[in-house]
Design an enzyme around this catalytic site. Structure first.
Site, short mmCIF file in Angstrom:
data_model
loop_
_atom_site.label_atom_id
_atom_site.label_comp_id
_atom_site.label_asym_id
_atom_site.label_seq_id
_atom_site.Cartn_x
_atom_site.Cartn_y
_atom_site.Cartn_z
N ASP A 33 0.84 -1.25 0.10
CA ASP A 33 0.13 0.01 0.14
C ASP A 33 0.78 1.23 0.00
O ASP A 33 0.53 2.43 -0.03
CB ASP A 33 -0.90 -0.05 1.14
CG ASP A 33 -0.29 0.16 2.51
OD1 ASP A 33 0.91 0.06 2.62
OD2 ASP A 33 -1.03 0.26 3.42
N SER A 34 2.16 0.87 0.08
CA SER A 34 3.00 2.16 -0.18
C SER A 34 2.79 2.76 -1.72
O SER A 34 3.43 3.89 -2.07
CB SER A 34 4.47 1.77 -0.05
OG SER A 34 4.87 0.53 -0.77
N ASP A 72 -1.28 -6.20 -0.30
CA ASP A 72 -1.33 -5.64 1.03
C ASP A 72 -2.74 -4.95 1.30
O ASP A 72 -3.26 -4.11 0.48
CB ASP A 72 -0.41 -4.19 0.74
CG ASP A 72 0.39 -4.00 1.97
OD1 ASP A 72 0.04 -4.69 3.10
OD2 ASP A 72 1.30 -3.14 2.25
N LYS A 101 -1.26 -9.42 2.78
CA LYS A 101 -0.55 -8.79 4.14
C LYS A 101 -1.66 -7.96 4.92
O LYS A 101 -2.03 -7.32 4.22
CB LYS A 101 0.89 -8.28 3.82
CG LYS A 101 1.45 -7.56 4.85
CD LYS A 101 2.81 -6.90 4.55
CE LYS A 101 2.88 -5.66 4.09
NZ LYS A 101 2.37 -4.71 5.01
N GLU A 103 -1.43 -5.18 8.43
CA GLU A 103 -0.55 -4.52 9.36
C GLU A 103 -0.97 -4.84 10.84
O GLU A 103 -2.44 -4.61 11.16
CB GLU A 103 -0.27 -3.17 9.51
CG GLU A 103 0.45 -2.73 8.10
CD GLU A 103 0.75 -1.36 7.65
OE1 GLU A 103 0.33 -0.35 8.89
OE2 GLU A 103 1.16 -0.95 6.86
N GLU A 167 9.26 -4.11 10.49
CA GLU A 167 9.56 -3.05 10.05
C GLU A 167 10.07 -1.96 11.14
O GLU A 167 9.38 -1.60 12.23
CB GLU A 167 8.44 -2.27 9.19
CG GLU A 167 8.84 -0.91 8.63
CD GLU A 167 7.92 -0.58 7.46
OE1 GLU A 167 6.78 -1.02 7.21
OE2 GLU A 167 8.05 0.68 7.01
#
Ligand code: KIV
Length: 248
Positions: A33-34, A72, A101, A103, A167
């Site tokens: 999602d960057s 993501d 993925k 978070e 991270e």
């Protein structure tokens, strides 16, 4: 690959970046999602929508034949309810991703998703979707706070995550987590003790406007590409391009 081979991971967001990642032989492509800040011009990952993520995941999945493709889950697509999360994850798999993925410490959610046949990659430490809660981009898990990150990592691993992104955490903490969990840990700003590494495509290849301590620039991409375009512009202006070989 845990314990025998380092896992090489990179982000990609479209057919051209996925093609380059595959040619370089990376093991795992994350449609991160960057996307939001790297490609779409948002200030953070928070505005990224599920539709945007699926659109880019389809482009990567169409192009990829060998690497594992992970989608993501964007902010807001999994926090509200199990139903939301399942639907969003299913949409990623239908878009061609091999897994998703997410978070943060959501072990119960991960357990349910894994039960439903969805491979899930966890992500702890400095999780960018929580940037406001953290008060900025900061190394997480320093000193006594390390136990909290390690607990979250263990919880996600025990719930069935097939791997874990760590991270911006101290290298010693990442190495400890790596020795404590059965699944591979994938570090970004987490030192060399992880089972693999992940980086943002544009950071590695000199296409990002910022220089980050945890990233290394392997190619001055922006300069090389701008030089190429300048040469094209000069030739057009001087009437050198197109030549006969480019004409019909
Ligand atoms: O969105 C992203 O690019 C990421 C990683 C770099 C881990 O989450």
């Amino acid at each position: 690959m845990k314990g025998s081979q380092k896992v090489v991971c990179v982000t990609a967001y479209d057919a051209s970046t996925a093609r380059i990642a595959e040619e370089a032989g990376v093991d795992l492509i994350l449609v991160g999602d960057s996307l939001g800040n790297v490609v779409l011009g948002y200030e953070s990952t928070l505005p990224v929508t599920l539709e945007e993520m699926l659109h880019h995941t389809r482009a990567v999945a169409r192009t990829t034949t060998r690497a594992l493709v992970i989608g993501d889950m964007p902010f807001g697509s999994y926090q509200a309810s199990l139903e939301d999360a399942m639907r969003a994850a299913a949409a990623f798999l239908k878009a061609g991703a091999h897994g998703v993925k997410l978070e943060g410490a959501y072990p119960e959610l991960v357990r349910e998703m894994v039960r439903a046949g969805i491979p899930v990659m966890g992500h702890v430490g400095m999780t960018p979707q929580s940037v406001h809660a953290f008060g900025g981009f900061r190394v997480q898990g320093k000193g006594a706070a390390g136990d909290q990150v390690a607990d979250a990592a263990r919880g996600l691993a025990d719930a069935g995550s097939f791997s874990l992104v760590l991270e911006l955490v101290p290298a010693a903490l990442a190495a400890r987590i790596t020795s404590e969990v059965a699944c591979p840990t994938i570090g970004i700003g987490a030192g060399a003790g992880c089972d693999g590494q992940i980086q943002v495509f544009h950071d590695l290849l000199g296409l990002s406007p910022v220089t980050l301590k945890h990233a290394k620039t392997y190619v001055e991409g922006q300069r090389l590409l701008a030089d190429g375009l300048r040469a094209y512009a000069d030739e057009v202006r001087e009437g050198e391009f197109p030549g006969e070989e480019h004409s019909f």
